[in-house]
Scaffold this motif. Structure first.
Motif, PDB file in Angstrom:
ATOM      1  N   ASP A 153     -11.805   5.129  -3.484  1.00  0.00           N
ATOM      2  CA  ASP A 153     -11.570   6.379  -2.761  1.00  0.00           C
ATOM      3  C   ASP A 153     -11.205   6.108  -1.302  1.00  0.00           C
ATOM      4  OD1 ASP A 153     -13.949   6.055  -1.169  1.00  0.00           O
ATOM      5  OD2 ASP A 153     -15.112   6.787  -2.859  1.00  0.00           O
ATOM      6  N   GLU A 154     -10.751   7.147  -0.628  1.00  0.00           N
ATOM      7  CA  GLU A 154     -10.248   7.043   0.754  1.00  0.00           C
ATOM      8  C   GLU A 154     -11.305   6.488   1.710  1.00  0.00           C
ATOM      9  OE1 GLU A 154      -7.251   7.211   3.498  1.00  0.00           O
ATOM     10  OE2 GLU A 154      -7.054   7.812   1.410  1.00  0.00           O
TER      11      GLU A 154
ATOM     12  N   GLN B 144       0.795  -1.228   0.000  1.00  0.00           N
ATOM     13  CA  GLN B 144       0.000   0.000   0.000  1.00  0.00           C
ATOM     14  C   GLN B 144       0.830   1.282   0.000  1.00  0.00           C
ATOM     15  OE1 GLN B 144      -2.821  -0.616   3.190  1.00  0.00           O
ATOM     16  NE2 GLN B 144      -4.136  -1.861   1.901  1.00  0.00           N
ATOM     17  N   ASN B 145       1.848   1.385   0.840  1.00  0.00           N
ATOM     18  CA  ASN B 145       2.683   2.595   0.853  1.00  0.00           C
ATOM     19  C   ASN B 145       3.422   2.762  -0.464  1.00  0.00           C
ATOM     20  OD1 ASN B 145       1.954   3.267   3.466  1.00  0.00           O
ATOM     21  ND2 ASN B 145       3.691   2.216   4.385  1.00  0.00           N
TER      22      ASN B 145
ATOM     23  N   ALA C 158       1.037   3.922  -3.199  1.00  0.00           N
ATOM     24  CA  ALA C 158       0.722   5.351  -3.053  1.00  0.00           C
ATOM     25  C   ALA C 158       1.875   6.217  -3.541  1.00  0.00           C
ATOM     26  CB  ALA C 158       0.390   5.670  -1.597  1.00  0.00           C
ATOM     27  N   THR C 159       3.105   5.847  -3.205  1.00  0.00           N
ATOM     28  CA  THR C 159       4.280   6.614  -3.632  1.00  0.00           C
ATOM     29  C   THR C 159       4.425   6.598  -5.149  1.00  0.00           C
ATOM     30  OG1 THR C 159       5.416   6.170  -1.554  1.00  0.00           O
ATOM     31  CG2 THR C 159       6.795   6.792  -3.427  1.00  0.00           C
TER      32      THR C 159
ATOM     33  N   LEU D  94      -7.344   2.486  -7.407  1.00  0.00           N
ATOM     34  CA  LEU D  94      -7.807   2.202  -6.046  1.00  0.00           C
ATOM     35  C   LEU D  94      -9.110   2.923  -5.760  1.00  0.00           C
ATOM     36  CD1 LEU D  94      -4.707   2.247  -3.691  1.00  0.00           C
ATOM     37  CD2 LEU D  94      -5.975   0.322  -4.567  1.00  0.00           C
TER      38      LEU D  94
ATOM     39  N   THR E 179       2.099   5.924  -7.525  1.00  0.00           N
ATOM     40  CA  THR E 179       1.015   6.625  -8.231  1.00  0.00           C
ATOM     41  C   THR E 179       1.140   8.137  -8.041  1.00  0.00           C
ATOM     42  OG1 THR E 179      -0.491   6.218  -6.379  1.00  0.00           O
ATOM     43  CG2 THR E 179      -0.607   4.692  -8.235  1.00  0.00           C
ATOM     44  N   ALA E 180       1.570   8.574  -6.868  1.00  0.00           N
ATOM     45  CA  ALA E 180       1.767  10.010  -6.638  1.00  0.00           C
ATOM     46  C   ALA E 180       2.900  10.544  -7.512  1.00  0.00           C
ATOM     47  CB  ALA E 180       2.069  10.277  -5.162  1.00  0.00           C
TER      48      ALA E 180
END
Length: 178
Positions: free
Chosen positions: A121-122, A63-64, A67-68, A119, A70-71
């Motif tokens: 949404d939050e 997950q981390n 996120a990194t 993914l 895709t950002a």
């Protein structure tokens, strides 16, 4: 196009990069699950243009990293570990190592061209975590009740009979019709 395969672990990951012909562009290299490791990864894999990152959805460890990446603008495909394992079995490697796995994931991406994963949404992700926590608590409660029943059966086997007889008494103190 370059295909980036990442083998996920808890503290150290392994990355390998191949081109469309599955020729190795970046040989398998480890990086850590921290800022320094992510900076090393981004320097190894270059720019996100014309790239696809493939990694297995292993536990929560991805997950981390997802996120990194895709950002940073990378397209990332989450893969089912069973699919990549079956793909790798075709080559029948003699040994299974993180380096072989990372290269296999990159080659899987080059050959199969998986679609990038979007993914939820939050709020949906947070709700999933709460549901998982609730399920774990329900399972734990069931386990404790079974442990209690076992302990009672071993130490006081008459308990269930006495309690169930007491439950059949009528509110007036006499026995009911059962």
């Amino acid at each position: 196009m370059k295909f980036i395969g990442i083998d996920i672990a808890s503290e150290k990951h392994m990355v390998a990069v191949v081109d469309e012909a599955s020729s190795v562009l970046v040989k398998p290299t480890t990086f850590t699950e921290d800022l320094a490791g992510y900076e090393k990864l981004l320097s190894l894999i270059g720019t996100p243009e014309d790239s696809l990152v493939a990694l297995e959805a292993t536990g929560h460890y991805w997950q981390n990293l997802f996120a990194t990446l895709t950002a940073s603008g990378f397209r990332v495909a989450l893969l089912n570990p069973l699919r990549t394992r079956r793909f790798a079995e075709v080559d029948l490697p003699r040994a299974k190592t993180d380096a072989i796995d990372a290269l296999g994931i990159a080659r899987f991406a080059a050959e199969k061209r998986p679609t990038a994963t979007a993914l939820p949404d939050e709020a949906t992700l947070e709700l999933r975590e709460w549901v998982r926590l609730r399920d774990r608590y329900v399972q734990d409660l069931g386990d404790r009740v079974r442990q209690l029943h076992r302990a009672l059966d071993l130490t006081f086997p008459e308990f269930t009979k006495l309690v169930s007889d007491g439950l059949r008494r009528s509110p007036s103190g006499g026995r009911g019709a059962g």
